[in-house]
Structures are given as C-alpha cells and as structure tokens.
Design an enzyme around this catalytic site. Structure first.
Site, short mmCIF file in Angstrom:
data_model
loop_
_atom_site.label_atom_id
_atom_site.label_comp_id
_atom_site.label_asym_id
_atom_site.label_seq_id
_atom_site.Cartn_x
_atom_site.Cartn_y
_atom_site.Cartn_z
N HIS A 65 0.85 -1.20 0.00
CA HIS A 65 0.00 0.00 0.00
C HIS A 65 0.88 1.25 0.00
CE1 HIS A 65 -4.03 1.83 1.47
NE2 HIS A 65 -3.30 2.78 0.91
N HIS A 67 1.64 5.09 -2.20
CA HIS A 67 1.22 6.10 -3.18
C HIS A 67 2.48 6.72 -3.79
CE1 HIS A 67 -3.00 5.97 -1.82
NE2 HIS A 67 -2.46 5.74 -0.63
N LEU A 68 2.72 6.45 -5.06
CA LEU A 68 3.92 6.96 -5.73
C LEU A 68 3.66 8.27 -6.48
CD1 LEU A 68 5.63 3.71 -7.08
CD2 LEU A 68 6.20 5.06 -5.04
N ARG A 69 2.40 8.66 -6.58
CA ARG A 69 1.98 9.98 -7.09
C ARG A 69 2.19 10.18 -8.59
NH1 ARG A 69 -1.31 10.60 -2.99
NH2 ARG A 69 -0.34 11.23 -1.02
N ASN A 99 -4.36 6.26 -7.47
CA ASN A 99 -4.85 7.64 -7.46
C ASN A 99 -3.78 8.65 -7.89
OD1 ASN A 99 -3.56 7.03 -5.03
ND2 ASN A 99 -4.85 8.38 -3.81
N ASP A 157 -8.66 3.17 -3.72
CA ASP A 157 -8.14 3.71 -2.45
C ASP A 157 -8.04 5.22 -2.49
OD1 ASP A 157 -6.96 3.24 0.22
OD2 ASP A 157 -5.27 4.26 -0.71
N HIS A 184 -11.10 0.56 0.47
CA HIS A 184 -11.01 1.71 1.37
C HIS A 184 -12.37 1.85 2.02
CE1 HIS A 184 -9.90 6.05 2.31
NE2 HIS A 184 -11.22 6.06 2.48
N HIS A 237 -5.82 -0.32 5.44
CA HIS A 237 -5.58 0.55 6.60
C HIS A 237 -6.64 0.46 7.71
CE1 HIS A 237 -8.28 2.95 4.16
NE2 HIS A 237 -7.32 3.37 3.35
N ASP A 310 1.00 2.63 3.88
CA ASP A 310 0.10 3.66 3.35
C ASP A 310 0.92 4.94 3.11
OD1 ASP A 310 -2.06 5.01 2.41
OD2 ASP A 310 -3.19 5.02 4.27
#
Length: 430
Positions: A65, A67-69, A99, A157, A184, A237, A310
C-alpha cells in the site's frame, strides 16, 4: 555474480527458519542456505562476502500500500524518489495505488508505471489498478486490459466504493483474473465534513470528528459481499476496534477476507492532533487508545495479516496549512520498520511474526513472488541492525514527502542493506 552473506541471523517465516546461517546468492537467486558455504562460494567466480554477524537477514520487505503519485503529482513524489525511499526503508517490493493523475484505470498508465520503475531498477513496483473508471464509483474499469498490462489488484483507495452493486461486480470480475479487490472502507455520509476521529480530542479542539463506525459499516458490507460471492476482499488501513472484531468473526466463518494496518494506527492515538499538527491528519483518522489496543491484538492473533505503510507523500503546500485544509497522509516508507520493531519490544509480536507481517503475508495477499528465501527464489533480501539507534529526521528522507508526525522520534532498529535480485541497492552510510 555471487554474494555470500555470512553469519547473520536468518529469519524466513515461510520456511520456519530462525537461525545463524549463511546465504549464497548466485546470478540473482538464492543458491544455498547453510553453514560454511565458503567452498561452494569459491567455485568458479569468487563471491563477494558480506559479514552479517550480529545482524538480521530476512526476505526483502514487501509493502502492498504505497502512493507513488506519478504520473501527475510529481511535486509530491516520483516513481524514482519513491523507489529510493522504499530501498532505504528496507523494501524490495511495493504495490502502488492508482490515485495518480490520470488515474490508473487503463493499460497505458499501468504500462507507464512499470516502464518508469524498470528504469529506476531499485525495487519491484507492482501497480494496483482502479476499481472504477476515474475512481468515481460509477462504471467498472477494464479489468482484462489492466490484468494483461500487469495490475496485481484493484482498488479505488482514497475513495470508498459506496455503490454496493458496483463492489459486488468488482469482486466477481476481479476473481475471474485471480486478483483481489482492496477496499477503502468509509461511509462518506458519516465522515462528511470531518477531519479527525470523534472523541475527546475533537470535542476539545473543535475539529470536526467522524465516528469510527464510518469505517466499521463499510467493513461489514464488504465482508458480506465477499461471503455472498465467495471471492476475496482485502481491507486497507484498518484503524478501529470494530473493524478488527468484524474481520475476526468473518475469518472464523471462512470468509475470504484479509486485512492490513499501518504503523501510525498502532503507534499514535488522536491525542496527536491536539497540537493541530497537520502531519497527524490521515484518512482514516488516528483513533482512540482502545482502538490502538485492538489493532495490536489483531496483529497478535492474526486477524490483521499485514503491516503496510500507506506511504502518502505530500508537498509543503499540501501540509503547512490549517489543519482542516491539509491533505491527509504520512510519508511512511522510511519509518515503517523502525516503528514496527516497537511491536517486538513491547511483546505484541515475536520478531518472526513481525517479519511475516512485512514479507510473506503481504506477498501472499497479492500473489507476489517475493517474501521468501527459498532456494531458487529471487535474491531479494533486507539486512537489519536491531541495535542501531537513530532519530527520525525528514531532512534525510529519500522521499520527496517530508510529512511525518514522527519527526524527532528516537527509534532503534534499521535496515542497513537492501538487496534486489542479488544486487545491493541500498547500504547505510554508503
């Protein structure tokens, strides 16, 4: 190329190994485990020897989990900077949420992520694709194309799938490709307009507090859908005692449900928001001491399968604002191991159980090839110094995201070497 790690305490829960032994790596794969492997290592090309005495050697850490953006929010993080942060944190495999901008709801975005990750070559990056087109909860994404492109799971998510019919279809459709849906869990009607957990902290600060049942209700719904369909769902999460209870009961009935939590949910309570530190704003929010106790018990008894970071990096402009206006999330890849080792110190988990929560179990949830040191497996390893003291300093993060409520915390235990496919990708002080 050969590597010989000598004299380390090797822990591999997938093989019930916890002993002082050597590991020989040949051509990127585990060739042998045992004592006195020097002669085997010397045959043919000589091996590079790494003295792992007094260190812990485990399968490369796996984070499902992150987030690499990128694409779209490169000022927060890039695939390159996120990969570097992962390697520095001891991770060799990470799964990234969809996302980005554009949302990873089509094969071109999935393929882009994989190409960029391959260029970095620091960790294995596994894209998680969106449940719905644009993650807007209306129409399912094209799962077949995404699976062919390399997606390993589906999730919206950051947004809850509030349409129950869509979630039912998602589980059934994803199952035809052998992939799980990651949920989520948030009833947005209950959490609307809130920024922290409903409790004493919200009453005393005046910050909008949302009830913990906003999570519990959606966990219950997704468990029921999984039970009805017979398909797998993974709960992201987990932060509440109610969720832990529901998941525990569902597992006892044989429902195909797995769950993760993150270090901030077993380390911090909503007391952390009393100073209006926007770095403590996360979604789901930090909860009560009772919830923290339940999360730890859920890890202890196996109700919660995995520890994920996360990892949610943000730029300064996202966080250095009023609490209500701040983005949610913590930059967690580089603090996860140090915080999680506190579970061993306080007796919540044995060291082997913790390693399983961060290697073998997350690998199995997403059907990833990592998380093991079996002979023939890819040589992804993490070397840990349990006695290394260090202080969390965001200025030293490899991630672009410096947003952490753990600034200045003194921790003990750190990854000092990360090996991917037999190549050293990270070494402390190198």
């Amino acid at each position: 190329m050969k590597l010989l790690l000598k004299g380390g305490r090797v822990i591999d829960p997938t093989q019930q190994i916890d002993e002082i032994t050597d590991i020989l790596i040949v051509d990127g794969r585990i060739a042998a485990l045992g004592r006195e492997l020097d002669k085997q290592a010397e045959s043919g090309t000589a091996a590079r020897v790494i003295d792992a005495t007094s260190k812990i050697v485990v399968p490369g850490l796996v984070d499902i989990h992150v987030h690499l953006r990128e694409p779209g929010f490169e000022y927060k993080e890039t695939i390159a900077s996120g990969s570097e942060a992962a390697a520095a944190g001891g991770f060799t495999s990470i799964a990234c949420m969809p996302n980005s901008k554009p949302i990873n709801d089509n094969r071109s975005v999935t393929e882009y992520i994989l190409r960029k990750a391959a260029l970095c070559g620091l960790v294995r990056v596994y894209p998680i694709a969106a449940v719905s087109k644009g993650s807007d909860g209306s129409v399912l994404a094209e799962y077949g194309d995404l699976w062919e492109a390399g997606a390993v799971a589906f999730s919206d998510d950051g947004k809850a799938v509030t349409n129950s019919a869509l979630m039912l279809g998602a589980m059934e459709y994803a199952a035809s490709y052998g992939l799980p849906v990651i949920s989520h869990c948030e009833d947005t009607n209950l959490s609307a307009g809130t920024v922290i957990n409903e409790g004493l902290a919200s009453a005393e600060t005046g910050l909008g507090g949302g009830p913990s049942i906003a999570e519990d209700i959606m966990v219950a719904r997704d468990i029921l859908i999984a039970e009805y369909t017979g398909q797998a769902v993974h709960i992201a999460h987990v932060s509440t005692a109610g969720s832990v209870r529901l998941i525990r009961e569902a597992k006892s009935r044989g429902v195909r449900v797995t769950a993760e939590t993150a270090p901030h949910y077993f380390t911090l309570t909503d007391d952390a928001v009393r100073g209006f530190d926007s770095n403590a704003r996360v979604n789901p929010p930090l909860r009560s001491p009772g919830d923290v106790t339940a999360i730890k018990e859920g890890l202890r008894d196996g109700t919660i399968d995995a520890i994920a970071t996360d990892h949610a990096p943000h730029g300064i402009t996202d966080k250095e604002v009023e609490f209500e206006a701040a983005a949610s999330g913590i930059s967690g890849l580089e603090t996860s191991l140090g915080l999680s080792l506190r579970l061993v110190d306080d007796g919540t988990l044995t060291l082997s159980q913790l390693i399983d929560c961060m290697t073998g179990k997350p690998s199995r949830i997403l059907n990833l090839p990592g998380g093991t040191l079996k002979v023939g497996a890819a040589a992804d390893l993490t070397v840990i110094d349990l006695n290394l003291p260090w202080t969390v300093d965001p200025a030293n993060f490899r991630s672009k995201g410096r947003n952490t409520p753990f600034r200045g915390w003194d921790l003990r235990g750190k990854a000092i070497m990360t090996i991917l496919g037999g190549e050293i990708k990270w070494a402390e002080n190198s």
